[in-house]
Write a protein that holds these residues in place. Sequence first.
Motif, PDB file in Angstrom:
ATOM      1  N   GLU A  61       2.883  -0.726  10.826  1.00  0.00           N
ATOM      2  CA  GLU A  61       2.634  -1.865   9.931  1.00  0.00           C
ATOM      3  C   GLU A  61       3.859  -2.164   9.082  1.00  0.00           C
ATOM      4  OE1 GLU A  61       0.495  -5.020   8.211  1.00  0.00           O
ATOM      5  OE2 GLU A  61       0.081  -3.834  10.003  1.00  0.00           O
ATOM      6  N   GLY A  62       4.474  -1.122   8.545  1.00  0.00           N
ATOM      7  CA  GLY A  62       5.680  -1.318   7.736  1.00  0.00           C
ATOM      8  C   GLY A  62       6.816  -1.941   8.521  1.00  0.00           C
ATOM      9  N   VAL A  64       6.631  -3.788  11.362  1.00  0.00           N
ATOM     10  CA  VAL A  64       6.351  -5.154  11.806  1.00  0.00           C
ATOM     11  C   VAL A  64       6.480  -6.138  10.643  1.00  0.00           C
ATOM     12  CG1 VAL A  64       3.824  -5.260  11.504  1.00  0.00           C
ATOM     13  CG2 VAL A  64       4.905  -6.467  13.399  1.00  0.00           C
ATOM     14  N   ARG A  65       6.188  -5.700   9.432  1.00  0.00           N
ATOM     15  CA  ARG A  65       6.304  -6.580   8.267  1.00  0.00           C
ATOM     16  C   ARG A  65       7.751  -6.764   7.816  1.00  0.00           C
ATOM     17  NH1 ARG A  65       2.001  -8.213   5.468  1.00  0.00           N
ATOM     18  NH2 ARG A  65      -0.008  -7.648   6.369  1.00  0.00           N
ATOM     19  N   ARG A  66       8.635  -5.914   8.300  1.00  0.00           N
ATOM     20  CA  ARG A  66      10.043  -6.017   7.898  1.00  0.00           C
ATOM     21  C   ARG A  66      10.889  -6.820   8.888  1.00  0.00           C
ATOM     22  NH1 ARG A  66       8.504  -1.447   5.133  1.00  0.00           N
ATOM     23  NH2 ARG A  66       9.498  -1.175   3.115  1.00  0.00           N
ATOM     24  N   ARG A  73      15.289  -0.836  13.185  1.00  0.00           N
ATOM     25  CA  ARG A  73      13.819  -0.785  13.191  1.00  0.00           C
ATOM     26  C   ARG A  73      13.305  -0.270  14.536  1.00  0.00           C
ATOM     27  NH1 ARG A  73      14.575  -5.212  10.047  1.00  0.00           N
ATOM     28  NH2 ARG A  73      14.562  -6.618  11.823  1.00  0.00           N
ATOM     29  N   ILE A 129      -2.131   1.624   7.391  1.00  0.00           N
ATOM     30  CA  ILE A 129      -1.798   0.192   7.452  1.00  0.00           C
ATOM     31  C   ILE A 129      -1.886  -0.428   6.068  1.00  0.00           C
ATOM     32  CG2 ILE A 129      -2.639  -2.034   8.317  1.00  0.00           C
ATOM     33  CD1 ILE A 129      -3.434  -0.461  10.919  1.00  0.00           C
ATOM     34  N   ARG A 133       1.188  -2.090   3.851  1.00  0.00           N
ATOM     35  CA  ARG A 133       1.138  -3.462   3.337  1.00  0.00           C
ATOM     36  C   ARG A 133       1.461  -3.490   1.850  1.00  0.00           C
ATOM     37  NH1 ARG A 133      -4.356  -5.485   6.344  1.00  0.00           N
ATOM     38  NH2 ARG A 133      -3.394  -5.742   8.380  1.00  0.00           N
ATOM     39  N   ARG A 134       0.852  -2.580   1.110  1.00  0.00           N
ATOM     40  CA  ARG A 134       1.093  -2.528  -0.339  1.00  0.00           C
ATOM     41  C   ARG A 134       2.544  -2.157  -0.638  1.00  0.00           C
ATOM     42  NH1 ARG A 134      -4.609   0.184  -2.163  1.00  0.00           N
ATOM     43  NH2 ARG A 134      -5.798  -1.739  -1.940  1.00  0.00           N
ATOM     44  N   VAL A 136       5.201  -2.643   1.222  1.00  0.00           N
ATOM     45  CA  VAL A 136       6.108  -3.733   1.574  1.00  0.00           C
ATOM     46  C   VAL A 136       6.032  -4.827   0.505  1.00  0.00           C
ATOM     47  CG1 VAL A 136       6.531  -5.589   3.241  1.00  0.00           C
ATOM     48  CG2 VAL A 136       6.136  -3.250   4.040  1.00  0.00           C
ATOM     49  N   ARG A 137       4.836  -5.110  -0.009  1.00  0.00           N
ATOM     50  CA  ARG A 137       4.700  -6.111  -1.077  1.00  0.00           C
ATOM     51  C   ARG A 137       5.425  -5.694  -2.334  1.00  0.00           C
ATOM     52  NH1 ARG A 137      -1.286  -6.604  -1.452  1.00  0.00           N
ATOM     53  NH2 ARG A 137      -1.556  -6.321   0.747  1.00  0.00           N
TER      54      ARG A 137
END
Length: 139
Positions: A61-62, A64-66, A73, A129, A133-134, A136-137
């Motif tokens: 998750e980390g 893919v969000r980057r 990566r 996950i 998400r948290r 990365v935010r």
Amino acid sequence: MSEHPRPSRVDDLSWVFVGGVLGTVARWAAEELWPARDGQWPVGTFLVNIVGAFVLGALLEGLVRRGPDVGRRRRFRLVAGTGFCGAFTTYSAFSLEISLLGKGGHVWLAVVYALVSVIVGVAAAALGIIAARRAVRLA
């Protein structure tokens, strides 16, 4: 032409190999600390599978969000995800321990171990996950 050239399969396999060696050593250490005992909950395998599910959920998750799966990566995913987590977690030992518990007359423990492992593993991946998400935010 892509701005990120595709690495060779040998490069990819090399990263997976490095992570796999580290994951195997970590799993071996966990199994040494918490060896499976006849008729008892297989603590070592349970812990590596739950921790591995959380780490893999958070990692993927980390990443893919980057951004896209290229460069650092991609290498990190191959080392930590495919290599380390793939070798650290163990479906084969999980299956064997369920079989041995059942054959040893501990059928209910085998069933509970199987169900709890799957349910807690899925929950651990989901928590990983959510944590990613948290994170990365906040970054």
